[in-house]
Design a protein around this motif. Sequence first.
Motif, short mmCIF file in Angstrom:
data_model
loop_
_atom_site.label_atom_id
_atom_site.label_comp_id
_atom_site.label_asym_id
_atom_site.label_seq_id
_atom_site.Cartn_x
_atom_site.Cartn_y
_atom_site.Cartn_z
N VAL A 1 1.73 -7.62 1.61
CA VAL A 1 0.82 -6.60 1.10
C VAL A 1 -0.37 -6.44 2.04
O VAL A 1 -0.79 -5.31 2.35
N ILE A 2 -0.92 -7.53 2.53
CA ILE A 2 -2.03 -7.44 3.49
C ILE A 2 -1.60 -6.68 4.74
O ILE A 2 -2.32 -5.81 5.23
N CYS B 1 -4.81 -9.46 -2.62
CA CYS B 1 -3.40 -9.20 -2.30
C CYS B 1 -2.56 -10.43 -2.63
O CYS B 1 -2.93 -11.55 -2.28
N TYR C 1 0.83 -1.20 0.00
CA TYR C 1 0.00 0.00 0.00
C TYR C 1 0.87 1.26 0.00
O TYR C 1 1.84 1.37 0.75
N CYS D 1 -9.90 -8.98 2.85
CA CYS D 1 -8.61 -8.80 2.16
C CYS D 1 -8.06 -10.21 1.90
O CYS D 1 -7.63 -10.89 2.82
N GLY E 1 5.32 -6.66 -4.03
CA GLY E 1 4.03 -7.25 -3.77
C GLY E 1 4.29 -8.73 -3.54
O GLY E 1 4.29 -9.23 -2.43
N TRP F 1 -5.74 -13.21 0.48
CA TRP F 1 -4.38 -13.58 0.08
C TRP F 1 -4.50 -14.55 -1.11
O TRP F 1 -4.96 -15.67 -0.97
#
Length: 422
Positions: free
Chosen positions: A209-210, A204, A157, A223, A331, A225
């Motif tokens: 990333v999460i 994500c 992010y 969210c 990422g 994965w």
Amino acid sequence: MKASAHPAFLVVHPTGNTYVRHDLQALHEAGCLREFFTGVGFSVDSPWAKMPGPVSLRHELERRSYNLPEALIHARPMREAIRLLAPRMGLASLTQHETGWASVDAVFKDLDEAAGKEISRSHFAGAVLAYEDGAEATFTAAKKVGWKSYYHLPIAYGPYARKIFTDEAARLPDWAPTLQGDRDSPAKLARKQRELELADEVICPSKFVIESLPDSVRKAKPCHWVPYGAPAPPSLSQENPRDGMTNRPLRLLFAGALSQRKGLADVFAALRLLHCPKDIELVLLGRPCAPWEFYRGQGVPFTYEAPRANSAVLELMATCDALVLPSLVEGRAIVQLEALSRGLPLFVTPNAGGDDLIVPGETGFLVPIRDPAALAEKITWLREHRSALPEMRAACRARAEKISWTAYRRCLLAAFGITCLD
């Protein structure tokens, strides 16, 4: 593979990266793709895809062709074509970061606005999949017509990454110009925040990333994965011809933009700690982000390999012994998945997004970010345990087989709540 009843998806991305292509393939095979909004793009069956010309042109056309019916591709080629041509025509100002008429940001925003207008005119139930920097107008329109919005966030992010870049610029000021991610304006960071707020669910590619998302977002919306996959390993025996060459240097590959975002300064620092031993060869593959004098001035010998087609990258990987990628912000770096499929142990950070790939001493090692000493220690271990390479290569290929792109596509459809009927 078809899906049970589900709204048709509109997908929005200007260039069609590897993961975008697999998103499209998953939705199309499930019968859930309504339209793909892109920049320069056409079907593999289009005359454009078969146009003769120089190798560089054919390679670029190949990158812009999709295994989709032409009727599903909505192309807006003008800005993206100018973005590609401007530097070769001495018009680099047109692509200047954020402000240029044909900058990457302008290409994303133009496509985003066009997709938003298309959604506003729709009279059917649908869903939209859009990506970082190109989703604000699309998601705004989707909210108004009752569509569900999925946000594919392929890298950490923005505001979280910006903090890492700011700290790194203070730590290594000479490398600050190579970070690039610290150039984003407050307006661009605010747009990223609005996109995330508008999204109903977030896709994500890694736990990193999460974890980069604000706590409030992780608590408020799903969210998912959905880890990127590795290419299929080649049909090779466990032995590698290089393993029988006792007097050869250990070839360490660094692949990606030659920047400190990917940890190149720490690779150089690690090798300096080892006094640049002659039995180690560092291979740099990627686009330079600074003058060559800067890299040559780091006091570490290296072999440079220019960017090339993916098939040629995989061939080069087969000539190396390990991948070193101590990234600060990623990422899920696809290059580590490609290296794994070619039997290369990975020396990476958790921020590279591949911590699930590592079995210490078998498929490689995790090292902390900004820790050249830890990286030097693991490189030393490999120098002293070269006899372990054949088994490590086999373990890497076996791990790659378990994390295929087919598995990624199934995981993605599950995140969308799409039940496939085989």
